[in-house]
Design a protein around this motif. Structure first.
Motif, short mmCIF file in Angstrom:
data_model
loop_
_atom_site.label_atom_id
_atom_site.label_comp_id
_atom_site.label_asym_id
_atom_site.label_seq_id
_atom_site.Cartn_x
_atom_site.Cartn_y
_atom_site.Cartn_z
N SER A 1 37.89 36.10 38.51
CA SER A 1 37.46 36.97 39.59
C SER A 1 38.24 36.66 40.86
O SER A 1 38.73 35.55 41.06
N VAL A 2 38.35 37.69 41.74
CA VAL A 2 39.03 37.59 43.02
C VAL A 2 38.13 38.19 44.08
O VAL A 2 37.47 39.22 43.85
N ALA A 3 38.09 37.56 45.25
CA ALA A 3 37.23 38.03 46.34
C ALA A 3 37.97 37.93 47.66
O ALA A 3 38.94 37.19 47.79
N ILE A 4 37.49 38.72 48.65
CA ILE A 4 38.01 38.68 50.01
C ILE A 4 36.85 38.33 50.94
O ILE A 4 35.78 38.96 50.87
N LYS B 1 31.79 36.00 55.46
CA LYS B 1 31.07 37.02 54.70
C LYS B 1 31.99 37.61 53.64
O LYS B 1 33.15 37.92 53.91
N MET B 2 31.46 37.75 52.42
CA MET B 2 32.25 38.34 51.36
C MET B 2 32.36 39.84 51.60
O MET B 2 31.37 40.55 51.75
N LEU B 3 33.60 40.33 51.63
CA LEU B 3 33.84 41.75 51.90
C LEU B 3 33.95 42.56 50.62
O LEU B 3 33.57 43.74 50.62
N ASP B 4 34.47 41.96 49.55
CA ASP B 4 34.50 42.64 48.26
C ASP B 4 34.99 41.66 47.22
O ASP B 4 35.58 40.63 47.54
#
Length: 1400
Positions: free
Chosen positions: A728-731, A738-741
């Motif tokens: 998985s990858v997150a921004i 705060k996690m944006l997506d």
């Protein structure tokens, strides 16, 4: 100057203890051992203690154990100093009838949710595993007690803890030298005879100091340090909780080679014969030589890219990519003058594309690559110094397991390999002798010993090369360092099918014995002459490895057991042949079998002992020394050399799995719970609780493996892109976390993130490319947080991303490239690396490499690895002290330092970081007073962070088991820690007025450690400190010089002589032109010159002569960057060098450097100030020679510019050293006056301003000199009582006035210039002289004016008495005696507080 960074790795471990507990070294040890237990061992080896026979394999002979892991790191275990054992320590480990315990299970499965986006398949990724068995034990007492029960594993080690730590306090503890002079009679106060006394009174320090010139340290701009008395070392007082193992070995070091990770596992470990270094081979071709003492990387080479002639080529014109090899085998052999290392590799067909394989015959697919290294140690190097050079890189048709090197008769070295037809080929290795530079050889004829040796390929598919064919090609240097003799075909091996490996050994008679094994059998043979004969064959299935233990014993390793076999010669009747040189039949029989229970790595030490490591059902790693029983016995015994501690407490904190350091005050952490958090260096250093108030809101499903910083070009917002082990990858937002997506685009974890800067309209503008470990790329739009598309990977890892307009060129490790259209998202074509390079050479491309050799440190801070690794590797941070301390000093100088009680909150954040660093560097528990100063006054709290050692891009983390252990690793580790301590303390002193306390702590760590720690202390390495002598950072340079001073002062006579004997052959004067200015030559001059200046009686005249000439060489060479060293040595030992060189020429060189106004390159070590300081030192101790040279250079200069510079130097000396000038003042003034000769108009005009400045300083400084402007007359008093009168208009001496019987104290002209009054306090008399022009002057030039009576008596003689006021030194008279004219004929004489008025 030196730009080598002072990089220090910090392991900021989270011991996972309860928040109310205080962390100790014992807690930290649990975390390190957790990582050791979770790692997968791939290789293990050992070495013997110094001075013991290597054939002895009992535990008494073991000097250490090294374990290589699949993550590329190496663990080193050393013997416990307190442990004692007996033969009964070998416990019965015969397995019970029940099944064995299961091995360590992998981490629970990850989420199965996947994006529908395609992702390519490739190599598997080894998941990051964290053992849940390790727990921190809190509340461990510092008292000397027996080990807690949980230390001892009842089934492995029934004995209790032995030989607990002792204080080791000696009655005469304390340093016999202290900062800043380090002289023999100045000491830190030692303990009294009373054992109960904890502190001591301060005695008077009566010290007789040497008169020779000392260091230039006073010239550095740093706070003045004073010394305070110290108490005796505390006993035991170890707040870091000493950790004693119940096992005979301790986990000592965790080594991270320059390039390590999941795909760079250790494939082989070997030790050099000396046992001082490990040879570490990694699967991707990284070869490292590691010191067994401190784990430092002495040499590192990337074999695939380090070939002298470039990439080797296979037969029939098929090109094999550099990265298409798996390096899996090492062979080490010692020759009379060299040690050879052979690294072998086999083809990785998974990386090669089908077209490459189709171009190769089946037998060529079994090709192997070998690299040969020459390792040099010996008398010309330090005992721990090692130099390696790659001398060959060949391609061989055959399996890598059938390649090796062995010794033959008369110490000859033979290379052997199998050709495709299974014939044994041997060739004698011929190494040409090294070039030796003679000291008598002219410098122009000397040649460097570091030769660039091109390699050649002596192997050719299906053919044998004769000696004529082994000549170097035309484009190669004919002076190759290595060559192979005539190839000898020994014949076909017995195993004809499925051959898996081969090993050969030479007997004492020079005969070769060999073993070859296949999938089903093992065959032995012996070479009688040039023919293979007398073979035996035995059944052997699933053999993993076979190796010779001795020439008569070999071991066979299976997956579940080790068999030891004995080999002997028998005759036809099966009777032993006593004469080993006679012909016989090779016979073998098994002598012992040792079962292996889930062993991950095995090393056969001898026919009776086997070393192994495994992880049991409790998830605790152990290393065992197993005793091989005779074949008829069924019971097996073993002793546990080391076993990880058991942690009974549950974990309450998340574990850090990766770091993204932005600056020391802001570090982003990735955790095993899928969240990220924000912290800082001080918080992590002091082991504060997890910053739960600053954590991300939504976790990922796996643990975080990679974090990267990007920026939104439109808004300027900084974002974090990271990934977890589930693909998985997150921004996240950097400001709020705060996690944006988030998405799951990969099957393998994220490894890298690339942000491209494209102009408006570019297809990748505002996008980042997330790259997984298998080369798959996910393109993300960070402006709108959108997942756009994926680009599938290839069989090989992705090595470069190239962007040009709308085109995207991806270059892979197997030397293939793919061209994509980033705008239409279409694949265009695949091409070779050559075609890709041709396209890139046309321009317009931006290249981003993805496989860096070492983490970059643009901000002076970086994680030790950017990918998932062990617990301690993921928490290790590298900090470059040089830029950080420089910035801190700049901040301190730019702010106003306050001293009130409320100053602490106003200090900048860098102060907290410095204190946090010192908390890790300092080793509390050695002295109670030092601990109190650091804790209460310097406000440095304790820390359990580990401090490592950085060298050649490799990092070593020593695991100290008590406070003293940090200083007992190696000389380089001690030097690096001491250098960091002194540098940080000096920087801290800029922010607060802590000079006394800082001085005391520096003095303790610079001089007192040998007495406090005892014989186990390893003093800092002087050569290591010498390389920092030329550092551009003021604080680091000053710290290095301080420690260097202390180190030289503490050398014993034997150590001093040994060091000079080693380094004097590398002095610049003895080197070739290319080596005269090398760092090694400069270090040699520093070490030898420094010692000679302090203990010249220990050096020979020849050595002193060479040192002196080397100093002059550096002084005269404008291009030498080490000129400041020569200047410093001039100031220290001019009284020595003047006997071996032209002293006046040396002084003239210093004169020129001291007055050089030429604009030099920007440097922290401008030679001008250093040269002026050296001049001041020399003039103080060599006044006569100095003033003679000065006067001659003024009167007879080399040129006009030289005279001007010398006169500038005179003005400088008058300001700085007036008392030195005073006895030679008349001679100096006369030289200045003569320089104004009007007959030489050009010279007079050139020096007029400087001469005027000098005379102005003279008149202002010395009351015995006065000048009358209108008449241009200059009066100068001499030591003999005379007054010399000069006329500056003609630059001549007019006359001499002789009236005083003692030295005159002052003189003065009347306002009209017609009277001159002089006074001598010793006589108590004032003399009045007529000095105006008279009629007789025209008839008697040079005669003094008539005084109104006959003779030469003065015009008036006025006596006076002022009592004790007249008793003063020359220095006092310069300020306390003055004439003040009230009128033309009335003058006041002021003597301190007394004023006398006279009429003239």
């Amino acid at each position: 100057m030196n730009s080598t960074p002072l990089v220090v790795p910090f392991t900021l471990l989270n011991p996972r203890q309860h928040t109310e507990d205080v962390a100790t070294l014992f807690d930290v040890l649990h975390v390190v051992e957790d990582g050791c237990s979770a790692a997968r061992a791939s290789s293990i080896t050992s070495w013997t203690r110094d001075g013991l026979d290597s054939s002895v394999s009992h535990m008494d002979s073991l000097g250490g154990v090294a374990m290589g892991c699949q993550d590329g790191s190496v663990y080193i275990f050393s013997p416990s100093s307190h442990f004692s054992h007996t033969a009964s320590d070998f416990l019965d480990v015969t397995p019970p009838s029940r099944p064995s315990s299961p091995s360590l299970t992998p981490r629970p499965g990850r989420s199965q949710s996947r994006s529908s986006t395609p992702s390519s398949l490739g190599h598997g990724f080894t998941p990051f595993t964290v053992s849940h068995r390790a727990r921190a034990v809190s509340g461990v007492s510092n008292e000397q007690v027996q080990a807690p029960k949980n230390y001892v594993d009842f089934d492995d080690e029934p004995e209790k803890l032995k030989g607990l730590l002792k204080s080791g306090v000696r009655e005469t503890t304390v340093a016999d030298k202290l900062l800043p002079s380090f002289e023999k009679n100045l000491a830190v106060i030692g303990p009294s005879s009373s054992a109960s006394s904890s502190t001591l009174d301060t005695p008077s320090l009566g010290v007789t100091r040497r008169s020779e010139a000392k260091s230039l340290l006073s010239a550095t701009h740093s706070p003045v340090l004073t010394v305070k008395a110290l108490s005796a070392p505390a006993s035991p007082a170890l707040p870091r909780s000493p950790v004693e193992s119940p096992y005979p070995f301790n986990l000592a070091l965790h080594v991270f080679p320059p390039r390590f990770g999941a795909k760079r596992g250790v494939t082989d470990l070997q030790t050099l014969q000396s046992g001082s270094h490990l040879v570490c081979l990694q699967s991707h071709g990284d070869l490292s030589l590691l010191s067994v003492n401190d784990g430092s990387c002495c040499f590192s080479s990337q074999i695939p890219t380090a070939s002298p002639t470039g990439r080797p080529l296979g037969g029939k014109g098929v090109e094999i990519p550099e990265n298409a090899w798996i390096w899996n085998h090492l062979a080490v052999i010692d020759a009379p003058e060299s040690t050879f290392i052979v690294a072998c590799a086999t083809l990785d067909e998974e990386i090669l594309i089908p077209s490459s394989l189709n171009g190769m015959e089946d037998e060529r697919r079994a090709s192997s690559r070998i690299a040969l290294y020459d390792v040099r140690t010996g008398s010309d190097l330090d005992k721990d110094e090692i130099v390696a050079e790659k001398i060959a890189d060949w391609l061989v048709d055959g399996q890598s397991s059938g390649i090796g090197i062995c010794k033959g008769a008369q110490d000859s070295v033979h290379f052997y390999h199998l050709d495709p037809s299974h014939h044994l080929i041997t060739q004698r290795l011929i190494v040409k002798p090294r070039a030796v530079v003679s000291e008598e050889t002219d410098s122009e004829e000397k040649s460097s010993t570091h030769l660039s040796i091109p390699s050649f390929n002596p192997f050719k598919a299906g053919h044998l090369r004769s000696k004529d064919h082994l000549l170097a090609p035309e484009d190669e240097d004919p002076g190759d360092k290595v060559e192979l003799d005539v190839a000898n075909d020994r014949g076909e091996l017995p195993c004809r099918t499925g051959l898996r490996g081969l090993c050969i050994v030479a007997t004492s008679t020079g005969q070769l014995r060999g073993l070859a094994w296949s999938d089903k059998e093992l065959a032995g043979f012996q070479c009688d002459g040039d023919v293979i004969s007398h073979t035996f064959t035995s059944a052997a299935e699933r053999v993993k490895n076979v190796r010779w233990v001795t020439s008569d014993t070999y071991s066979v390793l299976y997956s579940d057991r080790v068999e030891i076999h004995s080999v002997s010669l028998v005759d036809a009747n099966n009777d032993p042949v006593k004469d080993q040189a006679a012909h016989g039949i090779l016979s073998t029989h098994i002598t012992g079998t040792m079962p292996l229970h889930n062993a991950q790595a095995v090393h056969v030490l001898s026919h009776s002992h086997v070393l192994s490591t495994n992880v049991g059902h409790t998830s605790r790693r152990k290393i065992e020394l197993r005793k091989v029983p005779p074949e008829e016995e069924k019971h097996h015994s073993a002793i546990t050399l080391w076993k990880a501690h058991k942690d009974p407490k549950p974990a309450v904190k998340p574990v850090v799995t990766c770091m993204l350091p932005l600056e020391l005050t802001q570090i982003i952490l990735g955790y095993d719970n899928g969240r990220i958090g924000r912290s800082s260096f001080p918080i992590l250093m002091y082991n504060s609780e997890t910053p739960s108030k600053d954590l991300s809101d939504v976790p990922l499903d796996g643990f975080i493996v990679s974090l990267h910083l990007v920026q939104n070009d439109r808004s300027g917002e900084r974002l974090i892109v990271g990934g977890a082990d589930d693909g998985s990858v997150a921004i996240w937002s950097l400001e709020s976390l705060k996690m944006l997506d988030r998405w799951t685009p990969f099957l393998f974890p994220l490894s890298d993130v690339v942000q491209l800067r494209q102009d408006k309209g570019g297809p990748l503008r505002g996008c980042v490319m997330a790259v997984s470990s298998d080369g798959t790329i996910a393109v993300l739009a960070i402006d709108e947080y959108q997942f756009l598309y994926t680009i599938p990977g290839a069989q090989a890892p992705l090595s470069r991303i190239c962007v040009g307009g709308d085109n995207l060129l991806l270059v892979y490790a197997h030397d293939r490239a793919r061209l994509w259209d980033a705008k239409t998202r279409e694949f265009w074509r695949s091409m070779s690396l050559d075609k890709a390079n041709e396209m890139l050479e046309q321009g317009g491309w931006t290249e981003i490499p993805l496989d860096a050799a070492a983490p970059s440190m643009p901000a002076g801070i970086a994680p030790v690895t950017s990918s998932a690794a062990s617990v301690d590797a993921a928490s290790t941070l590298m900090v470059d002290l040089q830029p950080f301390l420089a910035r801190a000093v700049s901040i301190a100088k730019a702010r106003t330092i306050t001293t009130d009680e409320n100053a602490e909150p106003g200090l900048p954040p860098s102060v907290g970081v410095i204190r946090a660093m010192l908390a890790a560097f300092l080793t509390p528990g050695l002295n109670v007073d030092i601990d109190m100063i650091c804790r209460d006054r310097l406000k440095i709290a304790s820390s359990v962070a580990l401090v490592g050692f950085h060298r050649n891009n490799a990092n070593t983390m020593p695991i100290p088991h008590n406070s003293q252990a940090s200083w007992c690793v190696s000389a380089e580790v001690s030097a690096a820690r001491a250098l960091a301590i002194v540098s940080c303390l000096r920087t801290l002193n800029y922010f607060e007025d802590l000079s006394d306390d800082v001085s005391t702590v520096i003095a303790f760590y610079a001089t007192s450690l040998p007495h406090v720690i005892g014989p186990s202390f390893i003093p800092p390495s002087l050569p290591f400190l010498a390389q920092w002598w030329f550092e551009t950072s003021v604080e680091i340079r000053s710290a290095a010089r301080t420690l260097f001073d202390a180190g030289v002062a503490g050398l014993s006579t034997e150590a001093t002589i040994s060091m000079v004997d080693h380094w004097q052959h590398q002095l610049p004067f003895l080197q070739s032109d290319s080596e005269k200015k090398s760092p090694s030559a400069a270090n040699a001059l520093l070490l030898c010159g420094y010692i000679a200046a302090n203990q010249y009686s220990l050096l020979s005249s020849s050595a002193l002569n060479t040192i002196s000439k080397s100093i002059v060489m550096y002084l005269h060479d404008d291009a030498v960057m080490y000129r400041v060293l020569a200047i410093d040595l001039c100031s220290r030992g001019f009284h020595i060098w003047q006997h071996y060189v032209d002293a006046m020429e040396m002084l003239r060189s210093l004169f020129s450097l001291a007055t050089n106004n030429r604009k030099e390159s920007i440097s922290a070590q401008n030679v001008g100030p250093q040269a002026r300081q050296a001049v001041l030192q020399i003039v103080t101790h060599n006044t006569a020679l100095f003033m003679t040279t000065l006067s001659l250079d003024i009167l007879h200069p080399q040129d006009l510019e030289h005279r001007k510079s010398v006169m500038q130097l005179v003005a400088f000396l008058i300001r700085k050293k007036p008392l030195v000038i005073y006895p030679n003042l008349p001679r100096l003034v006369e030289a200045v006056v003569k320089s104004l000769d009007p007959n030489s108009t050009s010279n007079r005009e050139a020096v007029l301003d400087t001469a005027t400045e000098i005379l102005g300083h003279v008149v202002k400084t010395f009351p015995t000199v006065d000048f009358h402007m209108a008449s241009q007359h200059l009066a100068v008093g001499t030591g003999e009582g005379a007054i010399i009168m000069y006329d500056l208009k003609t630059a001549t001496r007019l006359y001499v006035l002789e009236g005083h019987k003692k030295t005159p104290t002052a003189c003065s002209f009347s306002p009209d210039g017609r009277r001159l009054v002089t006074v001598s306090l010793e006589e108590g008399v004032v003399l009045v002289w007529k000095v105006g022009s008279s009629f007789t002057s025209f008839f008697y030039p040079g005669a003094p004016p008539r005084q109104g009576h006959s003779g030469s008596d003065p015009f008036k003689t006025l006596s006076f008495t002022v009592g004790d006021e007249a008793n003063m030194s020359v220095e006092d008279s310069l300020e306390a005696v003055r004439f003040d004219w009230a009128a033309e004929r009335s003058v006041r004489l002021k003597i301190r507080g007394v004023t006398l008025t006279f009429s003239t």
